[in-house]
Design a protein around this motif. Structure first.
Motif, PDB file in Angstrom:
ATOM      1  N   ALA A 414       1.511   3.265   5.294  1.00 17.21           N
ATOM      2  CA  ALA A 414       0.139   3.041   5.304  1.00 17.21           C
ATOM      3  C   ALA A 414      -0.491   4.410   6.235  1.00 17.21           C
ATOM      4  O   ALA A 414       0.199   4.457   7.370  1.00 17.21           O
ATOM      5  CB  ALA A 414      -0.333   1.864   5.891  1.00 17.21           C
ATOM      6  N   PRO A 415      -1.360   5.071   5.624  1.00 16.18           N
ATOM      7  CA  PRO A 415      -2.259   6.120   6.773  1.00 16.18           C
ATOM      8  C   PRO A 415      -2.778   5.387   7.974  1.00 16.18           C
ATOM      9  O   PRO A 415      -3.340   4.229   7.674  1.00 16.18           O
ATOM     10  CB  PRO A 415      -3.108   6.799   5.969  1.00 16.18           C
ATOM     11  N   ALA A 416      -2.569   6.031   9.252  1.00 19.75           N
ATOM     12  CA  ALA A 416      -2.915   5.533  10.352  1.00 19.75           C
ATOM     13  C   ALA A 416      -4.390   5.131  10.318  1.00 19.75           C
ATOM     14  O   ALA A 416      -5.067   3.851  10.832  1.00 19.75           O
ATOM     15  CB  ALA A 416      -2.576   6.523  11.559  1.00 19.75           C
ATOM     16  N   GLU A 417      -5.346   5.961   9.608  1.00 16.78           N
ATOM     17  CA  GLU A 417      -6.790   5.856   9.728  1.00 16.78           C
ATOM     18  C   GLU A 417      -7.172   4.392   9.074  1.00 16.78           C
ATOM     19  O   GLU A 417      -8.111   4.021   9.074  1.00 16.78           O
ATOM     20  CB  GLU A 417      -7.316   6.935   9.176  1.00 16.78           C
ATOM     21  N   LEU A 418      -6.319   4.044   8.183  1.00 11.94           N
ATOM     22  CA  LEU A 418      -6.595   2.874   7.251  1.00 11.94           C
ATOM     23  C   LEU A 418      -6.665   1.705   8.069  1.00 11.94           C
ATOM     24  O   LEU A 418      -7.818   0.764   7.852  1.00 11.94           O
ATOM     25  CB  LEU A 418      -5.470   2.473   6.418  1.00 11.94           C
ATOM     26  N   ARG A 419      -6.001   1.787   9.190  1.00 14.17           N
ATOM     27  CA  ARG A 419      -6.200   0.596  10.311  1.00 14.17           C
ATOM     28  C   ARG A 419      -7.611   0.256  10.934  1.00 14.17           C
ATOM     29  O   ARG A 419      -8.027  -0.906  11.074  1.00 14.17           O
ATOM     30  CB  ARG A 419      -4.938   0.782  11.476  1.00 14.17           C
ATOM     31  N   ASP A 420      -8.187   1.314  11.149  1.00  9.98           N
ATOM     32  CA  ASP A 420      -9.467   1.175  11.780  1.00  9.98           C
ATOM     33  C   ASP A 420     -10.772   1.483  10.742  1.00  9.98           C
ATOM     34  O   ASP A 420     -11.898   1.731  10.920  1.00  9.98           O
ATOM     35  CB  ASP A 420      -9.767   2.390  12.766  1.00  9.98           C
ATOM     36  N   ALA A 421     -10.113   1.337   9.465  1.00 12.34           N
ATOM     37  CA  ALA A 421     -11.162   1.646   8.108  1.00 12.34           C
ATOM     38  C   ALA A 421     -12.038   0.458   8.265  1.00 12.34           C
ATOM     39  O   ALA A 421     -11.745  -0.773   8.651  1.00 12.34           O
ATOM     40  CB  ALA A 421     -10.661   1.828   6.840  1.00 12.34           C
ATOM     41  N   PRO A 422     -13.512   0.383   7.668  1.00 13.45           N
ATOM     42  CA  PRO A 422     -14.530  -0.707   8.014  1.00 13.45           C
ATOM     43  C   PRO A 422     -14.002  -1.966   7.163  1.00 13.45           C
ATOM     44  O   PRO A 422     -14.137  -2.915   7.626  1.00 13.45           O
ATOM     45  CB  PRO A 422     -15.895  -0.224   7.398  1.00 13.45           C
ATOM     46  N   GLY A 423     -13.295  -1.805   6.174  1.00 17.44           N
ATOM     47  CA  GLY A 423     -12.990  -2.996   5.466  1.00 17.44           C
ATOM     48  C   GLY A 423     -11.634  -3.714   5.881  1.00 17.44           C
ATOM     49  O   GLY A 423     -10.986  -4.715   5.068  1.00 17.44           O
ATOM     50  N   THR A 424     -11.015  -3.071   6.807  1.00 18.28           N
ATOM     51  CA  THR A 424      -9.590  -3.671   7.233  1.00 18.28           C
ATOM     52  C   THR A 424      -9.648  -4.871   8.241  1.00 18.28           C
ATOM     53  O   THR A 424     -10.507  -4.490   9.282  1.00 18.28           O
ATOM     54  CB  THR A 424      -8.664  -2.471   7.577  1.00 18.28           C
ATOM     55  N   VAL A 425      -8.967  -5.665   7.991  1.00 19.83           N
ATOM     56  CA  VAL A 425      -8.965  -6.825   9.218  1.00 19.83           C
ATOM     57  C   VAL A 425      -7.519  -6.997   9.657  1.00 19.83           C
ATOM     58  O   VAL A 425      -6.555  -7.070   8.761  1.00 19.83           O
ATOM     59  CB  VAL A 425      -9.460  -8.101   8.567  1.00 19.83           C
ATOM     60  N   GLU A 426      -7.633  -6.846  10.992  1.00 17.69           N
ATOM     61  CA  GLU A 426      -6.166  -7.071  11.572  1.00 17.69           C
ATOM     62  C   GLU A 426      -5.748  -8.416  11.837  1.00 17.69           C
ATOM     63  O   GLU A 426      -6.636  -9.394  12.255  1.00 17.69           O
ATOM     64  CB  GLU A 426      -6.137  -6.136  12.919  1.00 17.69           C
ATOM     65  N   ILE A 427      -4.565  -8.695  11.453  1.00 20.50           N
ATOM     66  CA  ILE A 427      -4.122 -10.178  11.801  1.00 20.50           C
ATOM     67  C   ILE A 427      -2.860 -10.089  12.625  1.00 20.50           C
ATOM     68  O   ILE A 427      -1.824  -9.449  12.209  1.00 20.50           O
ATOM     69  CB  ILE A 427      -3.432 -11.025  10.248  1.00 20.50           C
TER      70      ILE A 427
END
Ligand SMILES: Cc1cc2nc3c(=O)[nH]c(=O)nc-3n(C[C@H](O)[C@H](O)[C@H](O)COP(=O)(O)OP(=O)(O)OC[C@H]3O[C@@H](n4cnc5c(N)ncnc54)[C@H](O)[C@@H]3O)c2cc1C
Length: 508
Positions: A414-427
């Motif tokens: 996964a590209p690092a920026e995906l983690r902070d993308a608007p549609g991403t929810v961290e669990i």
């Protein structure tokens, strides 16, 4: 240490093998096995013996192991979904009839000088001996009678299984699902004699109820077969059975019970085998665990000066191995419970998912031992031809380097920026993946585009995270990412091929 009298409760594989080893180590002691059943009557069909068992048993007692192997049946493994099938040559899988195994072990116990008392049900309180080995099985009365000392916990599985057989020799072990009007039933079947195969069938609770088998289970006495279920299943598995019959032996639907105990010994009583612990049948290790307990008990008694130290040493020696296999068994049971949801995966890929399901076998190791299956499974995963799949040593990096076409991503990292993308929810969670808490978490998820799972870096936590990822992946259309430490890249690769996760974020 010196023992004069040893009483063994239960003439299953654990009790018989313990009795033989103990008599050989203490020739002057009187060793007696009390078995409630008759010598030639037992429940069950064949059991599988894995290769490692054989090495341990050979070291402990070559003669009995040679006789067991001679009476057993080597076989290969296969998986079939509809018309799609793969077969795996596996030189070390053995099946043996439970009755045959017991006959061999009874003979070796008697040859060593053990006294066999068949047809005698006893309780530990009836017995006067220096040592009482309670090998009285999964429903151990000894464990219940001394509940305060042993501290047992018994957890029932969600699914139901039925242990049947068939009157012919299957060409190989086969795992195969059948979808009926009520839902899916899955067979785990393997040959164990020239005219017999085990045919174990499992299903989920809803399917069981829809088929009316909750009612037939209720109506079938414990001493009889659920003929309604057997007739239905014989028809459902007609193709796999090749026109043969399903046969029962006190066969009815049951939930698997996982037994654990806080203590395995109290005073001069020691639990051994299924009375102390069980591990789901899908890892085929219950017999192995019981017999290895016997080996450890015998060695501990030879090495120690007093009974308490010997039984403590036995428990300390066996607990880690039992815990390890129970952890694997728990993952395996959950994997099989969800199996019907994976049947759209191409079968060679599904076999990789099966073999790597509990994190015990790495993708590279499986690739090295199964060249007839793994390249086909990896080709299906990547959507390429088998010629494009690299050799075993390179498979981990190759799997990680494949694109995720659905998201136009060049690799499965996964590209690092995906983690902070608007549609991403961290669990961030440590919940056990099959717990009610995990179910609530999955059911309560909002409609994100991506779920990014983080948590601890130890192996068990990572395996839990990947199991939870798979549950989320199946219940939402989102892309699911799991963080995995660099040391577990192989685990990440196996999870990607097994479709448990879409992307991985490899840590340091
Ligand atoms: C469906 C299914 C499939 C399985 N498949 C496999 C497999 O493929 N491979 C594998 O390794 N394992 C398998 N197992 C597990 C395996 O059968 C057990 O783990 C193994 O038999 C345990 O051995 P044991 O000696 O501890 O107990 P058991 O084999 O259960 O023996 C206990 C004995 O004690 C006797 N007994 C009980 N109470 C008393 C009493 N009070 N007095 C006198 N006698 C008593 C019973 O009659 C019985 O003979 C399977 C289990 C199940 C349920």
């Amino acid at each position: 240490m010196k023992l004069t009298t040893i009483a063994v409760l239960g003439g299953g594989p654990g009790g018989l093998y313990a009795a033989r080893l103990l008599k050989l180590s203490h020739p002057d002691a009187e060793v007696t096995v009390y078995e409630q059943g008759e010598a030639d009557k037992t429940f069950g069909f064949g059991v599988g013996l894995a290769s490692r068992t054989q090495r341990n048993l050979r070291e402990a007692d070559e003669a009995s192991l040679t006789a067991i192997v001679d009476a057993a049946h080597p076989h290969e493994m296969s998986m079939r979904v509809g018309d799609d099938a793969v077969r795996l040559a596996h030189g070390e899988l053995l099946g043996i009839g439970r009755a045959t195994l017991l006959t061999v072990l009874q003979r070796f116990a008697q040859e060593a000088g053990v006294v066999m008392r068949f047809g005698e049900r006893r309780s530990a309180a009836d017995l006067d001996a220096d040592l009482i080995v309670a090998a009285d099985g999964i429903s151990s009365a000894t464990r219940s009678e001394h509940e305060a000392e042993f501290g047992p916990s018994v957890v029932f599985g969600d699914g139901l299984y039925l242990w049947a057989g068939t009157d012919y020799q299957l060409p190989a072990a086969v795992f195969t699902p059948v979808t009926t009007e009520y839902g899916t039933f899955v067979a785990h079947a393997y040959p164990y004699a020239e005219d017999r195969s085990t045919f174990l069938i499992e299903t989920d609770e809803e399917t069981w109820k829809r088929a009316g088998f909750d009612v037939t289970t209720e109506q079938t006495p414990n001493t009889e077969n659920d003929e309604v279920s057997l007739t239905f299943l014989e028809e459902a598995f007609r193709e796999s059975l090749d026109g043969h019959h399903l046969i029962g032996n006190r066969t009815k639907w049951t939930r698997f019970r996982t037994v654990r105990c806080a203590n395995w010994h109290a005073g001069n009583i020691v639990l051994l085998g299924d009375s102390a612990h069980t591990a789901h049948y899908s890892i085929g290790s219950g017999t192995k665990l019981a017999m290895e307990d016997a080996i450890a008990l015998d060695r501990a008694l030879l090495a120690a000066d007093d009974l308490e130290s010997a039984l403590t040493a036995y428990e300390e020696e066996r607990r880690p191995a039992v815990h390890y296999l129970q952890t694997i068994a728990e993952r395996s049971m959950a994997w099989w419970d969800d199996f019907p949801e994976r049947t759209s995966i191409p079968v060679a890929q599904l076999l990789i998912a099966y073999v790597t399901r509990a994190g015990k076998v790495s993708l590279e190791r499986f690739a090295a031992t199964a060249p007839q299956v793994v390249p086909a499974g990896l080709a299906a995963y990547a959507g390429v031809t088998v010629d494009e799949v690299p050799g075993p040593a390179e498979v981990t990096e190759w799997v990680l380097a494949q694109p995720l076409s659905a998201r136009s991503l060049p690799t499965r990292t996964a590209p690092a920026e995906l983690r902070d993308a608007p549609g991403t929810v961290e669990i961030s969670t440590q919940v056990r993946p099959w717990s009610a808490e995990a179910t609530a978490l999955v059911e309560g998820l909002s409609a994100a585009e991506t779920y990014w799972l983080v948590g601890a870096d130890d192996r068990e936590a990572v395996l839990d995270r990947l199991d939870l990822a798979e549950r989320i992946r199946r219940s939402t259309p989102a892309v699911v990412v799991a963080e995995v430490p660099a040391a577990l890249r192989d685990v990440a690769a196996a999870a990607l091929v097994s479709e448990r996760v879409d992307l991985v974020a490899i840590g340091s």
